[in-house]
Write an enzyme that holds these catalytic residues in place. Structure first.
Site, PDB file in Angstrom:
ATOM      1  N   PHE A 131       0.863  -1.150  -0.112  1.00 26.44           N
ATOM      2  CA  PHE A 131      -0.012  -0.073   0.024  1.00 26.44           C
ATOM      3  C   PHE A 131       0.887   1.140  -0.157  1.00 26.44           C
ATOM      4  CE2 PHE A 131      -2.499   3.541   1.572  1.00 26.44           C
ATOM      5  CZ  PHE A 131      -3.704   3.398   1.197  1.00 26.44           C
ATOM      6  N   ASP A 216       9.026   2.537   1.449  1.00 21.79           N
ATOM      7  CA  ASP A 216       8.041   3.223   1.888  1.00 21.79           C
ATOM      8  C   ASP A 216       7.969   3.014   3.701  1.00 21.79           C
ATOM      9  OD1 ASP A 216       5.715   4.300   2.753  1.00 21.79           O
ATOM     10  OD2 ASP A 216       4.580   3.302   1.023  1.00 21.79           O
ATOM     11  N   LYS A 244       3.274  10.663   7.673  1.00 21.64           N
ATOM     12  CA  LYS A 244       2.387  10.376   8.942  1.00 21.64           C
ATOM     13  C   LYS A 244       2.936  11.037  10.041  1.00 21.64           C
ATOM     14  CE  LYS A 244       0.025   5.896   7.341  1.00 21.64           C
ATOM     15  NZ  LYS A 244      -1.374   6.363   7.229  1.00 21.64           N
TER      16      LYS A 244
HETATM   17  C1  PLP Z   1       2.986   2.530   3.863  1.00 26.56           C
HETATM   18  C2  PLP Z   1       2.050   3.844   3.436  1.00 26.56           C
HETATM   19  N1  PLP Z   1       2.344   4.481   2.380  1.00 26.56           N
HETATM   20  C3  PLP Z   1       1.766   5.565   1.932  1.00 26.56           C
HETATM   21  C4  PLP Z   1       0.578   5.759   2.406  1.00 26.56           C
HETATM   22  C5  PLP Z   1      -0.208   6.911   1.860  1.00 26.56           C
HETATM   23  O1  PLP Z   1      -0.241   8.043   2.814  1.00 26.56           O
HETATM   24  P1  PLP Z   1      -1.267   9.318   2.790  1.00 26.56           P
HETATM   25  O2  PLP Z   1      -2.585   8.714   3.242  1.00 26.56           O
HETATM   26  O3  PLP Z   1      -0.653  10.272   3.770  1.00 26.56           O
HETATM   27  O4  PLP Z   1      -1.243   9.770   1.374  1.00 26.56           O
HETATM   28  C6  PLP Z   1       0.168   4.812   3.578  1.00 26.56           C
HETATM   29  C7  PLP Z   1      -1.097   5.441   4.254  1.00 26.56           C
HETATM   30  O5  PLP Z   1      -1.771   4.726   5.025  1.00 26.56           O
HETATM   31  C8  PLP Z   1       0.948   3.899   4.072  1.00 26.56           C
HETATM   32  O6  PLP Z   1       0.561   3.330   5.044  1.00 26.56           O
END
Ligand code: PLP
Length: 381
Positions: A131, A216, A244
Site C-alpha cells: 500500500f 516506503d 504520517k
Molecule cells: C505505507 C504507506 N504508504 C503510503 C501511504 C499513503 O499516505 P497518505 O494517506 O498520507 O497519502 C500510507 C497510508 O496509509 C501507507 O500506510
C-alpha cells in the site's frame, strides 16, 4: 444538525465511518463528544506516535506560526534548514538530501519520479498487498483492484510481484527496471514483516543491476518498529519515503535520498512542502521522541504486547505478528465485528485486510494501558 449529519450531508462519503464523534485526546487516550474515554490503538493510522495533545509540539507550532507560518521554498528559511539537517543526521546510509512534501502519497509520487529521472528507465516493481497511497502514481503502485478499478487506466510501468519472494522479484527485474518499491512491514496489507534475508538479497540485486531501492516508511517511520526507521534493521534504501508521524500530527511528508538523485530544477516542487509551521512541528516531535525514549518504548512494549497476545488461548486467533508497536492479530474469521466490539469496550483498533486486527498505539502508551487492551481482547476472542 448534529456533527454526524453535517459530515454526512456536506462531505463526499469516501471513508468507511465508525459511529463516534471524537473531540479531544491526551497521550494514548481519546474522548468522544459524550466524554467517553478510549484507549487509542490506531494513532490515526500511524500518525500520533508521540500521543495526542503534546504541549511541546503545540508550543512550537504556535510560536513558528506567529514568526512566519509559511515560506515557499524559493526562499531559504532557518527552520526548514534545521529540519533537513536533523533528518539527514538521523537517516541511515548516505541518504543526505531531503525533498519536503505534505503526505505519504506525495512522498511516493516524488520517489517514483526521482527513480525514473535518475535511471532514465521506466519500470517500477512493487509488491502484491503493498500500500502506497491513492494519488494516481501511488495508486498504480498500490496493490488491489478494489482501489484501482474505478480510476483506470493506471500509470503504465508498474509491475507487482509477491512480497517476500526473492526469486519472483529477481525474475521480474529487467534492463528497463528503474526501481523496486517495498514496505518493510506491509501495514494495510496485513502487518506482514519481510524477512531479513529477503531484504539483504533485494539490496544486493538492486546494487548489481543499477536499480534504485525505494522503501516506503510512511507507516513504519519514527520509532514505530523499535528503531527510528525500520529499514535500519533490514536494508538501507536509495530513496526513503516518510510522512504520517513526521510532524507530530501536522500534515508533512519527506523523501530522503542520496546526492546521486538527479531531478531538474523546477521539475518537482510543492507549495506547502517544507513550510516552517510543519518543520517546527517536526523538530519538536523528533525532540519528544528522543527525550521520552519512545523508540525504546516501542521495542520493549511491542515485545510485551505480542507476548501477552500470544498467551491468549483462543481458537479464533491464527497468528500474532509485527515489529515494535505495529501489531497484527490474524483471525480465522472476519475481524470487523471484533474491532467494533473493542470500540464499544473503549479500545480503538484498526483492521488490515478482512481478517487482521491491527494495533498501532501511540508510542507513549503505558504497560497498564496495554494490559487493559489485552484484557478486552482476551474477553472478546
Ligand atoms: C505505507 C504507506 N504508504 C503510503 C501511504 C499513503 O499516505 P497518505 O494517506 O498520507 O497519502 C500510507 C497510508 O496509509 C501507507 O500506510
Amino acid at each position: 444538525m448534529n456533527t454526524k449529519t453535517l459530515e454526512q450531508t456536506y462531505e463526499l462519503s469516501v471513508y468507511p465511518r465508525r459511529d463516534i464523534v471524537l473531540v479531544s485526546g491526551k497521550g494514548a487516550r481519546l474522548y468522544d463528544e459524550n466524554g467517553r474515554e478510549y484507549i487509542d490503538c490506531a494513532s490515526n493510522v500511524g500518525v500520533s506516535n508521540i500521543g495526542h495533545g503534546h504541549e511541546t509540539v503545540a508550543r512550537a507550532i504556535y510560536e513558528q506560526y506567529l514568526a512566519l507560518g509559511n515560506c515557499y521554498s524559493m526562499f531559504y528559511n532557518p527552520i526548514r534548514a534545521r529540519l533537513a539537517q536533523r533528518l539527514v543526521k538521523l537517516a541511515p546510509g548516505d541518504l543526505n538530501r531531503v525533498f519536503f512534501c505534505n503526505s505519504g502519497a506525495e512522498a511516493i509520487e516524488g520517489a517514483l519520479k526521482f527513480a525514473r529521472s535518475t535511471t532514465g528507465r521506466q519500470v517500477i516493481i512493487a509488491a502484491m498487498r503493498g500500500f502506497h497511497g491513492k494519488t494516481m502514481g501511488a495508486l498504480a503502485a498500490t496493490w488491489g483492484p478494489e482501489y484501482q478499478k474505478p480510476f483506470a487506466p493506471m500509470m503504465p510501468g508498474l509491475k507487482h510481484v509477491p512480497f517476500n519472494n526473492f526469486a519472483k522479484l529477481e525474475a521480474a527485474l529487467s534492463q528497463e527496471t528503474a526501481a523496486v518499491l517495498l514496505e518493510i512491514v506491509q501495514g494495510e496489507g496485513g502487518v506482514r514483516v519481510g524477512d531479513q534475508a529477503y531484504f539483504t538479497q533485494v539490496r544486493e540485486l538492486c546494487n548489481s543491476k543499477g536499480v534504485m531501492l525505494i522503501i516506503d516508511e510512511v507507516q513504519t517511520g519514527f520509532g514505530r518498529t523499535g528503531t527510528m526507521f525500520a529499514c535500519e534493521q533490514f536494508a538501507i534504501p536509495d530513496i526513503l519515503c516518510l510522512a504520517k508521524s513526521l510532524a507530530g500530527g501536522i500534515p508533512m511528508g519527506a523523501v530522503l535520498c542520496s546526492e546521486a538523485i538527479k531531478v531538474p530544477v523546477k521539475s518537482h516542487t510543492s507549495t506547502f512542502g517544507g513550510n516552517p509551521t510543519a518543520c517546527a512541528a517536526a523538530l519538536a516531535s523528533l525532540e519528544v521522541i528522543e527525550k521520552e525514549g519512545l523508540i525504546e518504548n516501542a521495542e520493549k512494549l511491542g515485545n510485551y504486547f505480542r507476548e501477552q497476545l500470544r498467551g491468549i488461548e483462543s481458537k479464533k486467533i491464527r497468528e500474532v505478528r509485527g515489529l515494535g508497536l505495529m501489531i497484527g492479530i490474524e483471525l480465522k474469521e472476519k475481524a470487523g465485528p471484533y474491532v467494533q466490539t473493542l470500540m464499544e469496550r473503549g479500545v480503538i483498533a484498526l483492521m488490515a485486510g478482512a481478517t487482521v486486527i491491527r494495533l498501532l498505539p501511540p508510542l507513549v502508551i503505558s504497560k497498564q494501558e496495554i494490559d487493559t487492551v489485552i484484557s478486552a481482547l482476551a474477553e472478546i476472542l
